[in-house]
Structure formats: structure tokens, C-alpha cells
Design a protein around this motif. Structure first.
Motif, PDB file in Angstrom:
ATOM      1  N   ILE A   1       0.836  -1.205   0.000  1.00  0.00           N
ATOM      2  CA  ILE A   1       0.000   0.000   0.000  1.00  0.00           C
ATOM      3  C   ILE A   1       0.866   1.249   0.000  1.00  0.00           C
ATOM      4  O   ILE A   1       0.660   2.175  -0.801  1.00  0.00           O
ATOM      5  CB  ILE A   1      -0.952  -0.001   1.224  1.00  0.00           C
ATOM      6  N   LEU A   2       1.844   1.291   0.894  1.00  0.00           N
ATOM      7  CA  LEU A   2       2.688   2.483   1.011  1.00  0.00           C
ATOM      8  C   LEU A   2       3.568   2.690  -0.220  1.00  0.00           C
ATOM      9  O   LEU A   2       3.846   3.827  -0.600  1.00  0.00           O
ATOM     10  CB  LEU A   2       3.530   2.406   2.277  1.00  0.00           C
ATOM     11  N   HIS A   3       3.996   1.612  -0.861  1.00  0.00           N
ATOM     12  CA  HIS A   3       4.773   1.745  -2.096  1.00  0.00           C
ATOM     13  C   HIS A   3       3.930   2.409  -3.179  1.00  0.00           C
ATOM     14  O   HIS A   3       4.394   3.324  -3.877  1.00  0.00           O
ATOM     15  CB  HIS A   3       5.232   0.364  -2.579  1.00  0.00           C
ATOM     16  N   LEU A   4       2.678   1.955  -3.329  1.00  0.00           N
ATOM     17  CA  LEU A   4       1.808   2.540  -4.342  1.00  0.00           C
ATOM     18  C   LEU A   4       1.487   3.992  -4.009  1.00  0.00           C
ATOM     19  O   LEU A   4       1.481   4.862  -4.888  1.00  0.00           O
ATOM     20  CB  LEU A   4       0.520   1.714  -4.460  1.00  0.00           C
ATOM     21  N   VAL A   5       1.241   4.268  -2.736  1.00  0.00           N
ATOM     22  CA  VAL A   5       0.985   5.642  -2.294  1.00  0.00           C
ATOM     23  C   VAL A   5       2.164   6.543  -2.665  1.00  0.00           C
ATOM     24  O   VAL A   5       1.979   7.649  -3.195  1.00  0.00           O
ATOM     25  CB  VAL A   5       0.738   5.672  -0.770  1.00  0.00           C
ATOM     26  N   GLN A   6       3.374   6.078  -2.392  1.00  0.00           N
ATOM     27  CA  GLN A   6       4.560   6.888  -2.668  1.00  0.00           C
ATOM     28  C   GLN A   6       4.706   7.164  -4.162  1.00  0.00           C
ATOM     29  O   GLN A   6       5.061   8.281  -4.568  1.00  0.00           O
ATOM     30  CB  GLN A   6       5.800   6.165  -2.120  1.00  0.00           C
ATOM     31  N   LEU A   7       4.423   6.170  -4.985  1.00  0.00           N
ATOM     32  CA  LEU A   7       4.521   6.350  -6.435  1.00  0.00           C
ATOM     33  C   LEU A   7       3.525   7.400  -6.926  1.00  0.00           C
ATOM     34  O   LEU A   7       3.848   8.228  -7.789  1.00  0.00           O
ATOM     35  CB  LEU A   7       4.269   5.022  -7.144  1.00  0.00           C
ATOM     36  N   ILE A   8       2.325   7.366  -6.378  1.00  0.00           N
ATOM     37  CA  ILE A   8       1.299   8.330  -6.800  1.00  0.00           C
ATOM     38  C   ILE A   8       1.630   9.725  -6.309  1.00  0.00           C
ATOM     39  O   ILE A   8       1.529  10.702  -7.055  1.00  0.00           O
ATOM     40  CB  ILE A   8      -0.088   7.871  -6.298  1.00  0.00           C
ATOM     41  N   GLU A   9       2.045   9.834  -5.051  1.00  0.00           N
ATOM     42  CA  GLU A   9       2.368  11.149  -4.496  1.00  0.00           C
ATOM     43  C   GLU A   9       3.563  11.792  -5.203  1.00  0.00           C
ATOM     44  O   GLU A   9       3.622  13.020  -5.352  1.00  0.00           O
ATOM     45  CB  GLU A   9       2.650  11.035  -3.001  1.00  0.00           C
ATOM     46  N   SER A  10       4.509  10.993  -5.633  1.00  0.00           N
ATOM     47  CA  SER A  10       5.695  11.525  -6.306  1.00  0.00           C
ATOM     48  C   SER A  10       5.463  11.751  -7.799  1.00  0.00           C
ATOM     49  O   SER A  10       6.377  12.164  -8.501  1.00  0.00           O
ATOM     50  CB  SER A  10       6.876  10.571  -6.107  1.00  0.00           C
ATOM     51  N   ARG A  11       4.246  11.461  -8.250  1.00  0.00           N
ATOM     52  CA  ARG A  11       3.893  11.600  -9.675  1.00  0.00           C
ATOM     53  C   ARG A  11       4.843  10.807 -10.567  1.00  0.00           C
ATOM     54  O   ARG A  11       5.310  11.284 -11.613  1.00  0.00           O
ATOM     55  CB  ARG A  11       3.878  13.072 -10.086  1.00  0.00           C
ATOM     56  N   SER A  12       5.100   9.589 -10.149  1.00  0.00           N
ATOM     57  CA  SER A  12       5.986   8.717 -10.905  1.00  0.00           C
ATOM     58  C   SER A  12       5.447   8.511 -12.317  1.00  0.00           C
ATOM     59  O   SER A  12       4.253   8.300 -12.525  1.00  0.00           O
ATOM     60  CB  SER A  12       6.116   7.362 -10.204  1.00  0.00           C
ATOM     61  N   GLU A  13       6.355   8.579 -13.287  1.00  0.00           N
ATOM     62  CA  GLU A  13       5.985   8.366 -14.685  1.00  0.00           C
ATOM     63  C   GLU A  13       5.941   6.880 -15.040  1.00  0.00           C
ATOM     64  O   GLU A  13       5.603   6.524 -16.168  1.00  0.00           O
ATOM     65  CB  GLU A  13       6.987   9.087 -15.603  1.00  0.00           C
ATOM     66  N   ASP A  14       6.289   6.032 -14.073  1.00  0.00           N
ATOM     67  CA  ASP A  14       6.388   4.600 -14.324  1.00  0.00           C
ATOM     68  C   ASP A  14       5.013   3.945 -14.160  1.00  0.00           C
ATOM     69  O   ASP A  14       4.639   3.487 -13.084  1.00  0.00           O
ATOM     70  CB  ASP A  14       7.408   3.975 -13.366  1.00  0.00           C
ATOM     71  N   LYS A  15       4.249   3.924 -15.238  1.00  0.00           N
ATOM     72  CA  LYS A  15       2.903   3.342 -15.202  1.00  0.00           C
ATOM     73  C   LYS A  15       2.952   1.868 -14.847  1.00  0.00           C
ATOM     74  O   LYS A  15       2.148   1.372 -14.048  1.00  0.00           O
ATOM     75  CB  LYS A  15       2.214   3.537 -16.544  1.00  0.00           C
ATOM     76  N   LEU A  16       3.893   1.148 -15.440  1.00  0.00           N
ATOM     77  CA  LEU A  16       3.993  -0.286 -15.201  1.00  0.00           C
ATOM     78  C   LEU A  16       4.212  -0.573 -13.725  1.00  0.00           C
ATOM     79  O   LEU A  16       3.621  -1.499 -13.165  1.00  0.00           O
ATOM     80  CB  LEU A  16       5.135  -0.877 -16.039  1.00  0.00           C
ATOM     81  N   ARG A  17       5.048   0.221 -13.076  1.00  0.00           N
ATOM     82  CA  ARG A  17       5.336  -0.023 -11.659  1.00  0.00           C
ATOM     83  C   ARG A  17       4.085   0.198 -10.814  1.00  0.00           C
ATOM     84  O   ARG A  17       3.819  -0.576  -9.884  1.00  0.00           O
ATOM     85  CB  ARG A  17       6.469   0.882 -11.182  1.00  0.00           C
ATOM     86  N   GLN A  18       3.317   1.233 -11.120  1.00  0.00           N
ATOM     87  CA  GLN A  18       2.070   1.451 -10.387  1.00  0.00           C
ATOM     88  C   GLN A  18       1.119   0.280 -10.579  1.00  0.00           C
ATOM     89  O   GLN A  18       0.489  -0.194  -9.625  1.00  0.00           O
ATOM     90  CB  GLN A  18       1.413   2.755 -10.833  1.00  0.00           C
TER      91      GLN A  18
END
Length: 275
Positions: free
Chosen positions: A125-142
């Protein structure tokens, strides 16, 4: 709004209908409400006290809180220290195919526990939250993090699927609920709703409240606020939103909106449009 109470919303740019709330509260109390989404929260510090499924709960740091769609709940800090937590909102339309791929076959899956302690699920959960909050461009990782989260839930609760029929909401009540969702911008009567469920008005009222935890009127109001929130995110004029969902004026809308989202509708819209 007290500066000690902070609410930061972030929408995923790659996963539709997935939103993160970063909250830090001292003296704010959520009114009882429900979301259309699954809600997965992780308490980071302080203690989160809340009511859900007919019981009062206390979430300590590291605990995971789960609200299934339409489950009524509230919440506030249970200690003098500031409560900090992250909440991940995922719409059933987004999560259903992921659950299916992870081994959960039925639509309308519901997590059996409200409060759980599972470090692995917490990490996902926290990994996904961090990716969204940081506006990660890595769609596959999300997408992969969402899948891993769903897979862990399947590991924990997939065996409960055989018991789902025993807990399934009566189909007639679901028909009345769907009628509400399709008629949010019109005034519906208790008579109309009870007819959808083939019950007398007051038998329907009792059964609905028993099932959903709030009255049909409260449920309709909650749904209107959730739909109004979506329109605010799209940039719809605030006055139009107030009118479309039957609020008497902006002050009325403010009083209903803020206890759920921690800020006024105007602040919420500005928050998203300026993000």
C-alpha cells in the motif's frame, strides 16, 4: 481550518479512479460517511479511532484500515499526539479485474476485516501511495504494485469467498441502491425506493439502515457529495455543482462536504486544479 489539520489529495496519473489522501490531524473529526471506493489506510503515527461495521476500532502505527465500498465510518485522533496516516482509494471498477487476476473470482468482493496487521500488505500500500504522491511516470510499476496489493489480499481473504453468499446483500436492496445511484439529481421518495425492493416503506427503511448503517436519506446525501466531488475535480463551476445536487446554497454544501474531506468544496477544487 486549523493549520494543525492537513489534507493533501493526489490522483494517480496512470491508474483511473485511484486517489491518495495524506492526512495529519489533531482536532478534526470526520462525520459518518461512506465512499464508493475501497479504502486502504495505513496509520503512520498517533492513534486513529473510528466506528465501522457496528464497532469502535483503534488503529496504531503500522495497522491497516479497510473500508469496503458503501461501508459507513467516521474517524478522529484518539490521543493528544497528531494523527498521521495515508489512505488509498481504489474504485471497484479498477480493482475488480485485478482481484480476478489475483485469484478472487466474484464481483463485489469484500475484505472480511476492518483492522489488520500485515507488514507485507502495508508495504505494498505504502509503495503505491509513494509512487502516486511523487507523480511517478512509471505506469507499469504502479500497475504492478496494485496487482501485488490485490494478490496479498487474495492470499489473506480468498478462502472466504465460499462464505460470501451468506453475507451477500439482498438483491432487492441492491436494486434500490442502484436506483439511487441512477437518480441522484432528482428527488426520490421513500415510496419509490421501497417499491424497488418490493417492501413496505418502513420495512424497507429498517432493512436499508440495518444493511448500510445509515438511512436512505443519509445515503443519498452521501452519494451526492461523492458525485459532486468528482465534478469539482473536473473543474465544474461551484455554483452549478451546488444546484445540480440539490443543496440549498453554498453554505449548506460546505457544511456537508467539509466533515468528509477536511476542507471546503472551493478549497478542494483549488487543491486539485492547481496540483
Amino acid at each position: 481550518m486549523n493549520q494543525d489539520n492537513q489534507f493533501q489529495y493526489s490522483k494517480s496519473e496512470h491508474l483511473e479512479q485511484v486517489t491518495v489522501l495524506n492526512a495529519a490531524i489533531s482536532d478534526f473529526s470526520y462525520g459518518r460517511h461512506a465512499h464508493e471506493e475501497y479504502s486502504f489506510g495505513v496509520t503512520l503515527s498517533g492513534r486513529q479511532d473510528f466506528f465501522s461495521r457496528g464497532q469502535f476500532h483503534r488503529s496504531h502505527p503500522g495497522n491497516i484500515i479497510v473500508f469496503n465500498p458503501d461501508e459507513v465510518h467516521d474517524g478522529h485522533s484518539g490521543v493528544d499526539d497528531k494523527l498521521q496516516y495515508r489512505m488509498l482509494y481504489v474504485h471497484p471498477d479498477q480493482l475488480a479485474p485485478v482481484f480476478q487476476a489475483a485469484g478472487i473470482k466474484s464481483q463485489g468482493f469484500r475484505v472480511a476485516d476492518t483492522l489488520l496487521d500485515d507488514p507485507q500488505l502495508c508495504q505494498y500500500i505504502l509503495h503505491l501511495v509513494q509512487l502516486i504522491e511523487s507523480r511517478s511516470e512509471d505506469k507499469l510499476r504502479q500497475e504492478c504494485e496494485l496487482y501485488q496489493m490485490a494478490t496479498r489480499i487474495a492470499q489473506l481473504y480468498g478462502e472466504c469467498q465460499a462464505d460470501q453468499k451468506a453475507r451477500r446483500v439482498d438483491s432487492l436492496l441492491l436494486r434500490a441502491r442502484d436506483f439511487i445511484h441512477h437518480n441522484l439529481q432528482t428527488d426520490v421518495s421513500l415510496e419509490e425506493l421501497s417499491q424497488q425492493a418490493n417492501l413496505s416503506k418502513y420495512h424497507f427503511l429498517r432493512m436499508f439502515r440495518q444493511q448500510f448503517g445509515i438511512t436512505p436519506h443519509q445515503y443519498i446525501l452521501n452519494c451526492r457529495i461523492n458525485r459532486a466531488r468528482e465534478d469539482l475535480e473536473k473543474g465544474k463551476a461551484l455554483d452549478d455543482v451546488v444546484f445540480d445536487y440539490g443543496f440549498s446554497d453554498l453554505s449548506h454544501f460546505n457544511r456537508r462536504f467539509k466533515p468528509i474531506f477536511g476542507m471546503t468544496p472551493k478549497q478542494y477544487q483549488k487543491h486539485f486544479l492547481n496540483a
